[in-house]
Write a protein that holds these residues in place. Structure first.
Motif, PDB file in Angstrom:
ATOM      1  N   VAL A  47       0.863  -1.496  -0.180  1.00 38.24           N
ATOM      2  CA  VAL A  47      -0.158   0.130  -0.080  1.00 38.24           C
ATOM      3  C   VAL A  47       0.956   1.374   0.045  1.00 38.24           C
ATOM      4  CG1 VAL A  47      -1.930   1.145   1.344  1.00 38.24           C
ATOM      5  CG2 VAL A  47      -2.226  -0.817   1.209  1.00 38.24           C
ATOM      6  N   ALA A  48       2.026   1.556   0.706  1.00 39.55           N
ATOM      7  CA  ALA A  48       2.437   2.698   0.875  1.00 39.55           C
ATOM      8  C   ALA A  48       3.299   3.159  -0.482  1.00 39.55           C
ATOM      9  CB  ALA A  48       4.055   1.982   1.470  1.00 39.55           C
ATOM     10  N   ILE A  49       4.180   1.383  -2.028  1.00 39.06           N
ATOM     11  CA  ILE A  49       4.622   1.725  -2.603  1.00 39.06           C
ATOM     12  C   ILE A  49       3.488   2.481  -3.196  1.00 39.06           C
ATOM     13  CG2 ILE A  49       5.184   1.087  -4.774  1.00 39.06           C
ATOM     14  CD1 ILE A  49       5.862  -1.343  -3.125  1.00 39.06           C
ATOM     15  N   GLU A  50       2.068   1.997  -3.442  1.00 39.10           N
ATOM     16  CA  GLU A  50       0.645   2.579  -3.968  1.00 39.10           C
ATOM     17  C   GLU A  50       0.538   3.826  -3.945  1.00 39.10           C
ATOM     18  OE1 GLU A  50      -2.423   3.204  -6.573  1.00 39.10           O
ATOM     19  OE2 GLU A  50      -0.656   1.589  -6.681  1.00 39.10           O
ATOM     20  N   HIS A  51       0.691   4.335  -2.760  1.00 40.38           N
ATOM     21  CA  HIS A  51       0.765   5.726  -2.768  1.00 40.38           C
ATOM     22  C   HIS A  51       1.706   6.221  -2.854  1.00 40.38           C
ATOM     23  CE1 HIS A  51      -2.622   4.880   1.215  1.00 40.38           C
ATOM     24  NE2 HIS A  51      -3.148   4.170  -0.223  1.00 40.38           N
ATOM     25  N   ALA A  52       3.019   6.143  -3.002  1.00 43.78           N
ATOM     26  CA  ALA A  52       4.246   7.206  -3.253  1.00 43.78           C
ATOM     27  C   ALA A  52       4.617   7.190  -4.319  1.00 43.78           C
ATOM     28  CB  ALA A  52       5.421   6.580  -2.170  1.00 43.78           C
ATOM     29  N   ARG A  53       3.848   6.167  -5.474  1.00 46.30           N
ATOM     30  CA  ARG A  53       4.149   6.112  -7.156  1.00 46.30           C
ATOM     31  C   ARG A  53       3.926   7.249  -7.326  1.00 46.30           C
ATOM     32  NH1 ARG A  53       0.230   4.710 -10.218  1.00 46.30           N
ATOM     33  NH2 ARG A  53      -1.413   3.962  -9.697  1.00 46.30           N
ATOM     34  N   SER A  54       4.096   7.526  -8.555  1.00 49.21           N
ATOM     35  CA  SER A  54       3.815   8.479  -9.563  1.00 49.21           C
ATOM     36  C   SER A  54       4.042   7.493 -11.461  1.00 49.21           C
ATOM     37  CB  SER A  54       4.867   9.480  -9.431  1.00 49.21           C
ATOM     38  OG  SER A  54       6.102   9.535  -9.883  1.00 49.21           O
ATOM     39  N   GLY A  55       3.313   7.961 -11.799  1.00 53.04           N
ATOM     40  CA  GLY A  55       3.032   7.256 -12.885  1.00 53.04           C
ATOM     41  C   GLY A  55       2.145   6.158 -13.138  1.00 53.04           C
ATOM     42  N   HIS A  56       2.255   5.713 -14.457  1.00 58.16           N
ATOM     43  CA  HIS A  56       1.564   4.472 -14.768  1.00 58.16           C
ATOM     44  C   HIS A  56       2.155   3.162 -15.433  1.00 58.16           C
ATOM     45  CE1 HIS A  56      -1.252   1.485 -15.729  1.00 58.16           C
ATOM     46  NE2 HIS A  56      -0.854   1.016 -16.410  1.00 58.16           N
ATOM     47  N   CYS A  57       2.162   1.866 -14.288  1.00 60.05           N
ATOM     48  CA  CYS A  57       3.059   0.808 -14.891  1.00 60.05           C
ATOM     49  C   CYS A  57       1.946   0.128 -14.280  1.00 60.05           C
ATOM     50  CB  CYS A  57       4.257   0.738 -13.635  1.00 60.05           C
ATOM     51  SG  CYS A  57       5.310  -0.855 -13.797  1.00 60.05           S
ATOM     52  N   ALA A  58       1.993  -0.650 -15.515  1.00 58.82           N
ATOM     53  CA  ALA A  58       0.921  -1.854 -15.833  1.00 58.82           C
ATOM     54  C   ALA A  58       1.261  -3.364 -15.245  1.00 58.82           C
ATOM     55  CB  ALA A  58       1.032  -2.367 -17.253  1.00 58.82           C
ATOM     56  N   GLU A  59       2.813  -3.487 -14.773  1.00 58.38           N
ATOM     57  CA  GLU A  59       2.949  -4.182 -14.439  1.00 58.38           C
ATOM     58  C   GLU A  59       2.775  -4.041 -13.109  1.00 58.38           C
ATOM     59  OE1 GLU A  59       5.618  -4.630 -17.869  1.00 58.38           O
ATOM     60  OE2 GLU A  59       4.777  -2.975 -16.339  1.00 58.38           O
ATOM     61  N   TRP A  60       3.400  -2.793 -11.736  1.00 58.34           N
ATOM     62  CA  TRP A  60       3.004  -2.704 -10.912  1.00 58.34           C
ATOM     63  C   TRP A  60       1.519  -3.240 -10.360  1.00 58.34           C
ATOM     64  CZ3 TRP A  60       3.540  -2.821  -6.116  1.00 58.34           C
ATOM     65  CH2 TRP A  60       2.556  -1.824  -4.948  1.00 58.34           C
ATOM     66  N   SER A  61       0.895  -2.606 -10.771  1.00 58.12           N
ATOM     67  CA  SER A  61      -0.981  -1.856 -11.293  1.00 58.12           C
ATOM     68  C   SER A  61      -2.071  -3.607 -10.718  1.00 58.12           C
ATOM     69  CB  SER A  61      -2.026  -1.761 -12.106  1.00 58.12           C
ATOM     70  OG  SER A  61      -1.575   0.322 -11.865  1.00 58.12           O
ATOM     71  N   GLN A  62      -1.081  -4.285 -11.527  1.00 65.04           N
ATOM     72  CA  GLN A  62      -1.206  -6.452 -11.830  1.00 65.04           C
ATOM     73  C   GLN A  62      -1.029  -6.152 -10.388  1.00 65.04           C
ATOM     74  OE1 GLN A  62      -0.017  -7.895 -15.252  1.00 65.04           O
ATOM     75  NE2 GLN A  62      -1.325 -10.510 -14.494  1.00 65.04           N
ATOM     76  N   LEU A  63       0.485  -6.583 -10.044  1.00 68.47           N
ATOM     77  CA  LEU A  63       0.750  -6.960  -8.971  1.00 68.47           C
ATOM     78  C   LEU A  63      -0.257  -6.092  -7.924  1.00 68.47           C
ATOM     79  CD1 LEU A  63       2.728  -8.771  -7.276  1.00 68.47           C
ATOM     80  CD2 LEU A  63       4.479  -6.996  -8.184  1.00 68.47           C
ATOM     81  N   PHE A  64      -0.606  -5.624  -7.744  1.00 66.69           N
ATOM     82  CA  PHE A  64      -1.242  -4.456  -6.483  1.00 66.69           C
ATOM     83  C   PHE A  64      -2.436  -4.677  -6.257  1.00 66.69           C
ATOM     84  CE2 PHE A  64      -3.660  -1.014  -4.933  1.00 66.69           C
ATOM     85  CZ  PHE A  64      -3.066  -1.074  -3.648  1.00 66.69           C
ATOM     86  N   VAL A  65      -2.960  -5.208  -7.090  1.00 65.72           N
ATOM     87  CA  VAL A  65      -4.531  -5.910  -7.159  1.00 65.72           C
ATOM     88  C   VAL A  65      -4.381  -7.449  -6.891  1.00 65.72           C
ATOM     89  CG1 VAL A  65      -5.803  -6.127  -8.507  1.00 65.72           C
ATOM     90  CG2 VAL A  65      -5.710  -3.669  -8.891  1.00 65.72           C
ATOM     91  N   GLU A  66      -3.603  -8.277  -7.700  1.00 67.39           N
ATOM     92  CA  GLU A  66      -3.340  -9.228  -7.706  1.00 67.39           C
ATOM     93  C   GLU A  66      -2.958 -10.021  -5.739  1.00 67.39           C
ATOM     94  OE1 GLU A  66      -0.784 -12.751  -9.137  1.00 67.39           O
ATOM     95  OE2 GLU A  66      -0.852 -11.388 -10.835  1.00 67.39           O
TER      96      GLU A  66
END
Length: 210
Positions: A47-66
């Motif tokens: 969650v801390a990564i998600e709150h800190a990140r800027s910009g879209h990264c499809a690989e990250w979004s998929q991992l975060f959700v999964e």
């Protein structure tokens, strides 16, 4: 040589305020190298990564959700369900942001609704409130990485609304609560005269009819 822990990798990524595909792959390897299980501290690190990140990264979004969906639905009791306590936890994490992300926070909430056997009614209403905020105010990337123009209902918004309203494994619309109906009315009011996707009128009519 001792390999980095999930929290070590997550902390390093969060400190950069940006996530690359290589970062996401390294974190995925750390999570799924053994049993694929994470604990609450590791979930909070994601969650801390998600709150800190800027910009879209499809690989990250998929991992975060999964990873977080699996944690909340399958790894904490009651297995297969999202109870009130776990729902309150994930909602509190999302509420910490002034404007939750469409490609991370909202995608996670919607995925939980689709894959859990049952979620609290308040959780579905919360999802629609997030969708409303994304439609009215969101101008960042959507779950597909495309820029979301604020003030209009896009085809990606339609997909999100359908996934929320249809729920997990449902064959057609579920009964719509007052909170859910009010969120849909607010979306319709806020986008009157906008270049909405044509499918919104039909979705709105069916949902309110229910």
């Amino acid at each position: 040589m001792t390999s980095e822990s999930i929290t070590d990798i997550a902390g390093r990524i969060a400190s950069k305020a940006g996530v690359t595909p290589d970062d996401a792959r390294a974190l995925r390897r750390a999570i799924y190298a053994h049993d694929g299980l994470i604990d609450q501290m590791e979930a909070e690190a994601l969650v801390a990564i998600e709150h800190a990140r800027s910009g879209h990264c499809a690989e990250w979004s998929q991992l975060f959700v999964e990873a977080l969906s699996d944690y909340l639905i399958n790894q904490v009791a009651p297995a297969g369900y999202l109870d009130a306590g776990n729902a309150a936890w994930v909602m509190a994490q999302v509420k910490r942001r002034k404007l939750p992300s469409t490609d991370g926070d909202l995608a996670l909430i919607v995925n939980i609704i689709e894959n859990a056997r049952e979620v609290p009614a308040a959780f579905s209403a919360f999802a629609l409130q997030l969708a409303k905020e994304a439609v009215i105010y969101g101008d960042g990337p959507d779950a597909r990485g495309r820029n979301h123009g604020a003030g209009r209902v896009s085809d990606a918004d339609i997909t999100i609304l359908q996934r929320i309203l249809w729920g997990a494994g449902s064959e057609g619309l579920l009964a719509i609560s007052r909170d859910e109906a009010e969120a849909l009315v607010a979306i319709a009011d806020a986008t009157t005269g906008a270049d909405n996707d044509p499918a919104f009128d039909e979705l709105f009519a069916r949902a309110i009819g229910n």
